[in-house]
Design an enzyme around this catalytic site. Structure first.
Site, PDB file in Angstrom:
ATOM      1  N   SER A  61       0.861  -1.183   0.000  1.00 55.10           N
ATOM      2  CA  SER A  61       0.000   0.000   0.000  1.00 55.10           C
ATOM      3  C   SER A  61       0.894   1.228   0.000  1.00 55.10           C
ATOM      4  O   SER A  61       2.045   1.167   0.448  1.00 55.10           O
ATOM      5  CB  SER A  61      -0.898   0.008   1.238  1.00 55.10           C
ATOM      6  OG  SER A  61      -1.532   1.257   1.396  1.00 55.10           O
ATOM      7  N   TYR A  93      -2.128  -1.095  10.419  1.00 51.83           N
ATOM      8  CA  TYR A  93      -2.242  -1.353   8.981  1.00 51.83           C
ATOM      9  C   TYR A  93      -1.007  -0.863   8.230  1.00 51.83           C
ATOM     10  O   TYR A  93      -0.409  -1.608   7.437  1.00 51.83           O
ATOM     11  CB  TYR A  93      -3.491  -0.686   8.415  1.00 51.83           C
ATOM     12  CG  TYR A  93      -3.609  -0.843   6.917  1.00 51.83           C
ATOM     13  CD1 TYR A  93      -4.009  -2.063   6.373  1.00 51.83           C
ATOM     14  CD2 TYR A  93      -3.304   0.201   6.057  1.00 51.83           C
ATOM     15  CE1 TYR A  93      -4.106  -2.228   4.993  1.00 51.83           C
ATOM     16  CE2 TYR A  93      -3.399   0.044   4.686  1.00 51.83           C
ATOM     17  CZ  TYR A  93      -3.803  -1.161   4.159  1.00 51.83           C
ATOM     18  OH  TYR A  93      -3.888  -1.322   2.791  1.00 51.83           O
TER      19      TYR A  93
END
Length: 260
Positions: free
Chosen positions: A142, A155
């Site tokens: 990401s 995350y």
């Protein structure tokens, strides 16, 4: 790369980016193993892909956020005589909250799915790919991997791990016929933010952008350890290296830190 007749395993295949990967591999002639939690959704998708592309599709309904789920999946596939030559570690999720307010069980599941299961599946199928001198492993990272993100601390950290881990494995496999790639999307039009409870700033890109960037990297003559999806995302991720860390953290916090 050659995709025709190969077996591609896609995790998190029931929707979003995983679904688009499944359809694109099928379009290129790959047989599929699709893994997600929702059996009915998987079966509907499999029937559609078989009709549209005429490839073999195996579905496995399994929660990969549990300990030893990767070993369980491999046991299931071994019993069916299925060994993937392409692995897409797409399954993952994020949570949007201050760490002090997080559910510890949910955090463990997040780390297990985003990190441990990804590593376990990579380690399970990489030796066979190396022995055959052919294969591909795509790990979804990401743009959150490129800086700490207050409000999504776990995350972002898991995705930083994915980026580092994948790049190191790429370095171990230089000169072999095995491709390893970390793909870092920015905000993408999937259910991710609904599940995380976060609201992205700006417009979200279609999931097909992730697929296009992935295959462009896999098919390139010279392999790369990672790719950032979208020119703007690549520029922004690169800029963070030249800005003081406190400023980067503060900006990320303004975007994702809950206001309560």
């Amino acid at each position: 790369m050659e995709y025709q007749g190969k077996i591609a395993l896609v995790t998190g295949a029931s929707s979003g980016i995983g679904l688009e990967y499944a359809r694109e591999f099928a379009r290129r002639g790959s047989n599929l193993i699709l893994v997600a939690r929702r059996a009915e959704v998987l079966d509907t998708l499999a029937a559609s892909i078989r009709t549209d592309y005429g490839v073999s599709v195996t579905t496995v309904a399994l929660d990969l956020s549990t300990v030893d789920s990767a070993a369980e999946l491999k046991t299931i596939l071994d019993k069916q005589g299925l060994t993937p030559q392409i692995l897409i570690n797409n399954a993952g999720f994020g949570t949007n909250a201050r760490l002090a307010d997080e559910d510890p069980k949910r955090i463990r599941e997040e780390v297990q799915l985003n990190v441990a299961t990804l590593v376990d599946l990579t380690a399970a199928y990489l030796p066979g790919m190396v022995a055959a001198n052919f294969g591909a492993i795509v790990n979804i990272a990401s743009t959150a991997a490129y800086q700490p993100v207050p409000g999504m601390a776990v995350y972002a950290a898991t995705k930083a791990f994915v980026l580092s881990f994948t790049s190191a494995v790429w370095g171990e496999l230089t000169g072999t016929g095995v491709r390893v790639l970390a793909v870092s999307p920015g905000a993408t039009a999937t259910a991710f933010f609904d599940i995380a409870g976060a609201k992205p700033s700006g417009e979200m890109a279609p999931a097909t952008d992730v697929i296009e960037a992935t295959f462009k990297a896999l098919d390139a003559k010279n392999s790369s350890p990672s790719v950032i999806v979208g020119r703007r995302n690549a520029i922004m991720s690169g800029i963070t290296r030249f800005i003081p860390k406190k400023a980067v953290i503060n900006v990320a916090g303004k975007m994702f830190l809950p206001k309560n």
